[in-house]
Design a protein around this motif. Structure first.
Motif, PDB file in Angstrom:
ATOM      1  N   PRO A 122       0.585  -1.632  -0.064  1.00  0.00           N
ATOM      2  CA  PRO A 122       0.223   0.481  -0.101  1.00  0.00           C
ATOM      3  C   PRO A 122       1.022   1.180   0.365  1.00  0.00           C
ATOM      4  CG  PRO A 122      -0.017  -1.182   2.629  1.00  0.00           C
ATOM      5  CD  PRO A 122       1.060  -2.206   1.335  1.00  0.00           C
ATOM      6  N   GLU A 123       0.224   1.973  -0.714  1.00  0.00           N
ATOM      7  CA  GLU A 123       1.324   3.519  -0.247  1.00  0.00           C
ATOM      8  C   GLU A 123       1.087   4.063   1.220  1.00  0.00           C
ATOM      9  OE1 GLU A 123       2.309   6.504  -2.556  1.00  0.00           O
ATOM     10  OE2 GLU A 123       2.499   5.002  -3.333  1.00  0.00           O
ATOM     11  N   PRO A 124       2.070   4.074   1.407  1.00  0.00           N
ATOM     12  CA  PRO A 124       3.353   4.400   3.134  1.00  0.00           C
ATOM     13  C   PRO A 124       1.996   5.673   3.332  1.00  0.00           C
ATOM     14  CG  PRO A 124       5.105   4.870   1.558  1.00  0.00           C
ATOM     15  CD  PRO A 124       3.586   4.335   0.218  1.00  0.00           C
ATOM     16  N   ILE A 125       2.100   5.651   4.169  1.00  0.00           N
ATOM     17  CA  ILE A 125       1.430   7.228   5.064  1.00  0.00           C
ATOM     18  C   ILE A 125       2.657   8.188   6.308  1.00  0.00           C
ATOM     19  CG2 ILE A 125      -0.312   8.112   6.839  1.00  0.00           C
ATOM     20  CD1 ILE A 125      -2.277   5.560   5.620  1.00  0.00           C
ATOM     21  N   GLU A 126       2.500   8.797   6.419  1.00  0.00           N
ATOM     22  CA  GLU A 126       3.787   8.792   7.559  1.00  0.00           C
ATOM     23  C   GLU A 126       2.639   9.128   8.560  1.00  0.00           C
ATOM     24  OE1 GLU A 126       5.357  14.030   9.037  1.00  0.00           O
ATOM     25  OE2 GLU A 126       4.005  13.586   6.770  1.00  0.00           O
ATOM     26  N   GLY A 127       3.922   9.189   9.953  1.00  0.00           N
ATOM     27  CA  GLY A 127       3.826   8.730  11.301  1.00  0.00           C
ATOM     28  C   GLY A 127       3.092   6.967  11.420  1.00  0.00           C
ATOM     29  N   ARG A 128       2.813   6.022  10.610  1.00  0.00           N
ATOM     30  CA  ARG A 128       2.075   4.520  10.824  1.00  0.00           C
ATOM     31  C   ARG A 128       2.574   3.941  10.424  1.00  0.00           C
ATOM     32  NH1 ARG A 128      -2.699   4.271   9.225  1.00  0.00           N
ATOM     33  NH2 ARG A 128      -4.002   5.983   8.305  1.00  0.00           N
ATOM     34  N   ASP A 129       2.360   3.114  10.327  1.00  0.00           N
ATOM     35  CA  ASP A 129       2.814   1.785   9.739  1.00  0.00           C
ATOM     36  C   ASP A 129       1.636   1.414   9.036  1.00  0.00           C
ATOM     37  OD1 ASP A 129       5.284   1.301  10.008  1.00  0.00           O
ATOM     38  OD2 ASP A 129       5.951  -0.219  11.575  1.00  0.00           O
ATOM     39  N   ALA A 130       1.743   0.691   7.820  1.00  0.00           N
ATOM     40  CA  ALA A 130       0.175   0.150   7.282  1.00  0.00           C
ATOM     41  C   ALA A 130      -0.199  -0.477   8.157  1.00  0.00           C
ATOM     42  CB  ALA A 130       0.719  -0.532   5.793  1.00  0.00           C
ATOM     43  N   LYS A 131      -1.262  -1.383   8.116  1.00  0.00           N
ATOM     44  CA  LYS A 131      -2.169  -2.829   9.477  1.00  0.00           C
ATOM     45  C   LYS A 131      -0.745  -4.135   8.675  1.00  0.00           C
ATOM     46  CE  LYS A 131      -6.441  -0.445  10.472  1.00  0.00           C
ATOM     47  NZ  LYS A 131      -7.679  -1.126  10.728  1.00  0.00           N
ATOM     48  N   GLU A 132      -1.265  -4.331   7.717  1.00  0.00           N
ATOM     49  CA  GLU A 132       0.150  -5.360   7.221  1.00  0.00           C
ATOM     50  C   GLU A 132       0.816  -6.050   6.699  1.00  0.00           C
ATOM     51  OE1 GLU A 132      -2.437  -3.910   5.057  1.00  0.00           O
ATOM     52  OE2 GLU A 132      -4.245  -4.196   4.765  1.00  0.00           O
ATOM     53  N   PHE A 133       2.039  -4.456   7.056  1.00  0.00           N
ATOM     54  CA  PHE A 133       3.305  -4.483   7.089  1.00  0.00           C
ATOM     55  C   PHE A 133       4.209  -3.343   7.949  1.00  0.00           C
ATOM     56  CE2 PHE A 133       1.540  -5.112   2.771  1.00  0.00           C
ATOM     57  CZ  PHE A 133       2.003  -6.045   2.111  1.00  0.00           C
ATOM     58  N   THR A 134       4.899  -4.067   8.166  1.00  0.00           N
ATOM     59  CA  THR A 134       5.811  -3.572   9.426  1.00  0.00           C
ATOM     60  C   THR A 134       6.500  -2.729   8.740  1.00  0.00           C
ATOM     61  OG1 THR A 134       7.132  -5.454  10.036  1.00  0.00           O
ATOM     62  CG2 THR A 134       5.703  -5.329  11.121  1.00  0.00           C
ATOM     63  N   ASN A 135       7.495  -2.076   9.422  1.00  0.00           N
ATOM     64  CA  ASN A 135       8.473  -0.745   8.637  1.00  0.00           C
ATOM     65  C   ASN A 135       7.774  -0.378   7.954  1.00  0.00           C
ATOM     66  OD1 ASN A 135      10.552  -3.506  10.047  1.00  0.00           O
ATOM     67  ND2 ASN A 135      10.347  -1.099  11.334  1.00  0.00           N
ATOM     68  N   HIS A 136       6.834  -0.082   7.444  1.00  0.00           N
ATOM     69  CA  HIS A 136       6.883   0.379   6.171  1.00  0.00           C
ATOM     70  C   HIS A 136       5.787   1.569   6.306  1.00  0.00           C
ATOM     71  CE1 HIS A 136       5.136   0.653   2.071  1.00  0.00           C
ATOM     72  NE2 HIS A 136       3.991   0.791   1.797  1.00  0.00           N
ATOM     73  N   ARG A 137       6.518   2.868   6.469  1.00  0.00           N
ATOM     74  CA  ARG A 137       6.151   4.418   6.808  1.00  0.00           C
ATOM     75  C   ARG A 137       6.734   4.666   6.162  1.00  0.00           C
ATOM     76  NH1 ARG A 137       6.147   5.615  12.842  1.00  0.00           N
ATOM     77  NH2 ARG A 137       5.202   3.872  13.250  1.00  0.00           N
ATOM     78  N   LEU A 138       5.816   6.430   5.523  1.00  0.00           N
ATOM     79  CA  LEU A 138       6.364   7.486   5.018  1.00  0.00           C
ATOM     80  C   LEU A 138       7.247   8.413   5.682  1.00  0.00           C
ATOM     81  CD1 LEU A 138       7.080   8.791   2.557  1.00  0.00           C
ATOM     82  CD2 LEU A 138       4.839  10.402   2.286  1.00  0.00           C
ATOM     83  N   ASN A 139       8.468   8.679   5.156  1.00  0.00           N
ATOM     84  CA  ASN A 139       9.627   8.859   5.542  1.00  0.00           C
ATOM     85  C   ASN A 139      10.438  10.548   4.944  1.00  0.00           C
ATOM     86  OD1 ASN A 139      11.523  10.423   7.916  1.00  0.00           O
ATOM     87  ND2 ASN A 139      13.086   9.412   6.399  1.00  0.00           N
ATOM     88  N   VAL A 140       9.209  11.704   5.659  1.00  0.00           N
ATOM     89  CA  VAL A 140       8.699  12.733   4.135  1.00  0.00           C
ATOM     90  C   VAL A 140      10.518  13.833   4.264  1.00  0.00           C
ATOM     91  CG1 VAL A 140       6.400  13.037   5.100  1.00  0.00           C
ATOM     92  CG2 VAL A 140       8.117  14.591   6.400  1.00  0.00           C
ATOM     93  N   GLY A 141      10.766  14.138   3.540  1.00  0.00           N
ATOM     94  CA  GLY A 141      11.751  15.574   3.516  1.00  0.00           C
ATOM     95  C   GLY A 141      12.526  14.751   1.996  1.00  0.00           C
ATOM     96  N   ALA A 142      12.110  14.052   1.629  1.00  0.00           N
ATOM     97  CA  ALA A 142      13.330  13.767  -0.124  1.00  0.00           C
ATOM     98  C   ALA A 142      13.359  14.424  -0.927  1.00  0.00           C
ATOM     99  CB  ALA A 142      12.496  12.390  -0.167  1.00  0.00           C
ATOM    100  N   ARG A 143      14.249  15.116  -1.617  1.00  0.00           N
ATOM    101  CA  ARG A 143      14.679  15.746  -2.156  1.00  0.00           C
ATOM    102  C   ARG A 143      15.560  15.877  -3.059  1.00  0.00           C
ATOM    103  NH1 ARG A 143      18.624  19.892  -2.510  1.00  0.00           N
ATOM    104  NH2 ARG A 143      19.563  19.377   0.067  1.00  0.00           N
ATOM    105  N   ALA A 144      15.393  15.553  -4.451  1.00  0.00           N
ATOM    106  CA  ALA A 144      17.068  15.377  -5.917  1.00  0.00           C
ATOM    107  C   ALA A 144      17.630  16.319  -5.775  1.00  0.00           C
ATOM    108  CB  ALA A 144      16.190  15.257  -7.196  1.00  0.00           C
ATOM    109  N   TYR A 145      19.009  15.811  -6.047  1.00  0.00           N
ATOM    110  CA  TYR A 145      19.718  17.123  -6.478  1.00  0.00           C
ATOM    111  C   TYR A 145      21.213  16.380  -7.331  1.00  0.00           C
ATOM    112  CZ  TYR A 145      21.979  15.893  -1.616  1.00  0.00           C
ATOM    113  OH  TYR A 145      22.072  14.684  -0.636  1.00  0.00           O
TER     114      TYR A 145
END
Length: 389
Positions: free
Chosen positions: A273-296
């Motif tokens: 599933p699409e990850p969400i900031e702040g919490r894991d997906a119900k069915e999957f551990t370690n699956h939460r969004l870490n924000v702040g990514a940027r390309a350079y």
């Protein structure tokens, strides 16, 4: 068949050898979070048969390997930073150089075989003499380095032993090869050096497994047949990439490909599933969004429709560019820990302890489980065949 694992980290190589049928009598690791990861997964039996894994959190230089009894296999990946392309390149002068401890384990336990893996940087021209020295030590582990002897003098003595050709009390037949994980079904272009040895008195012949996947087959799948896009229920891009590494016309005229397509990041994570900031997906551990990514420049992430770039642990923290996902529309985001674990072919039941950066560091240091299993299965098959005879 019994084994021990040195420098276990999060368990990539240990899982690969376990899947190949080896029973670990001990796993050695010193990092707190990596040990927590190993203990937690053993406690809940995250993969059948690992509930009796015993993690020894210690500096291997202080351990006597005799306590583990006779084993068939010694496996491990000494810390790669002394030789990594992203490290300080101090090689034998780096205090983290643990190759001598791996050699000592082979000398004390006399296994029928060993599997050692490390980074591509080990093959740098500037390290070539030391790389040959490592292999000579593994060929003749009982010819030990004398107190205060320079490594170059020890190497010369080992070369004398090799060229003299006299039988040694303990000798291994050793070969090495640079393997690209993508060529064996791992959704990541990760090149690792493997050194494999069989004790000479076993009389076993062995060679590295042949690749099963290729970039050519992926390009065929994407831009000749279009099956890749149909499989993912996507519309094929209107324009084909300028650089494919191979001409489409050459592919179309060529014989049917014997390999499977390289696996892409999309192949690996499509059902998450699409990850969400702040919490894991119900069915999957370690699956939460870490924000702040940027390309350079130099940090552009991994295109979702190609194998991932090599995940890295970093010397001064986790390098974000190598741990980002890049979409066709130009947007980027960080991989979740679970997605990175999929890229490293860890099972979904394997939970990583520690913060996002620490979990990603564990993954960046790991051997892809499926690559480890390919090599270990081939070694195990030879040992089992020998037992049957």
């Amino acid at each position: 068949m019994d084994s021990i694992e040195l420098f276990t980290g999060a368990g990539g190589l240990a899982l690969g050898t376990h899947l190949a049928g080896f029973h670990h009598r001990g796993l050695m690791e010193w990092n707190d979070d990596a040990c927590d990861t190993l203990r937690r997964n053993a406690k809940v039996n995250a993969l059948p048969g690992i509930s009796d894994w015993r993690v020894h959190q210690a500096d291997v230089r202080l351990l006597s390997f005799d306590i583990f009894g006779p084993v068939d296999l010694v496996a491990g990946g000494p810390p790669c930073q002394p030789f990594s392309l992203g490290g300080k390149h101090r090689a034998q002068d780096d205090s983290r150089n643990m190759f001598p401890e791996f050699v000592r384990a082979v000398r004390e336990l006399r296994p029928r075989a060993f599997i050692l893996e490390n980074v591509k940087g080990l093959l740098r021209q500037s390290f070539s003499n030391y790389f040959e020295y490592i292999k000579l030590q593994l060929e003749y582990p009982s010819v030990t380095k004398k107190r205060d002897e320079e490594w170059t003098d020890h190497r010369n003595r080992l070369e004398d032993v090799k060229t003299r050709g006299r039988p040694q009390a303990l000798k291994y037949n050793v070969i090495s090869e640079l393997l690209n994980a993508a060529d064996y079904g791992v959704p990541q272009t990760r090149e690792r050096v493997f050194i494999v040895g069989f004790r000479a008195d076993t009389g076993l012949e062995w060679h590295f497994p042949e690749p099963t996947h290729s970039m050519d087959a992926l390009k065929w799948d994407q831009f000749v047949t279009g099956d890749y896009w149909k499989r993912h229920r996507l519309r094929a891009p209107r324009t084909k990439p300028i650089s494919l590494g191979v001409k489409l016309s050459d592919l179309e005229k060529g014989a049917p490909l014997k390999t499977k397509p390289w696996r892409t990041v999309r192949d690996a994570i499509a059902d998450l599933p699409e990850p969400i900031e702040g919490r894991d997906a119900k069915e999957f551990t370690n699956h939460r969004l870490n924000v702040g990514a940027r390309a350079y420049p130099g940090h552009t992430g991994s295109p979702i429709d190609l194998p991932s770039k090599t995940l890295k642990a970093g010397v001064h923290g986790v390098p974000g560019g190598e741990n980002m996902l890049a979409y066709p529309d130009g947007t980027v985001r960080y991989l979740t820990v679970r997605e990175a674990a999929r890229v490293q072919t860890f099972p979904d039941t394997w939970r990583f302890e520690g913060s996002w950066s620490e979990a990603m560091r564990q993954l960046g240091n790991a051997v892809p489980v499926e690559l480890a299993a390919v090599v270990a299965n081939s070694v195990a098959a030879k040992l089992k065949a020998s037992d049957e005879h």
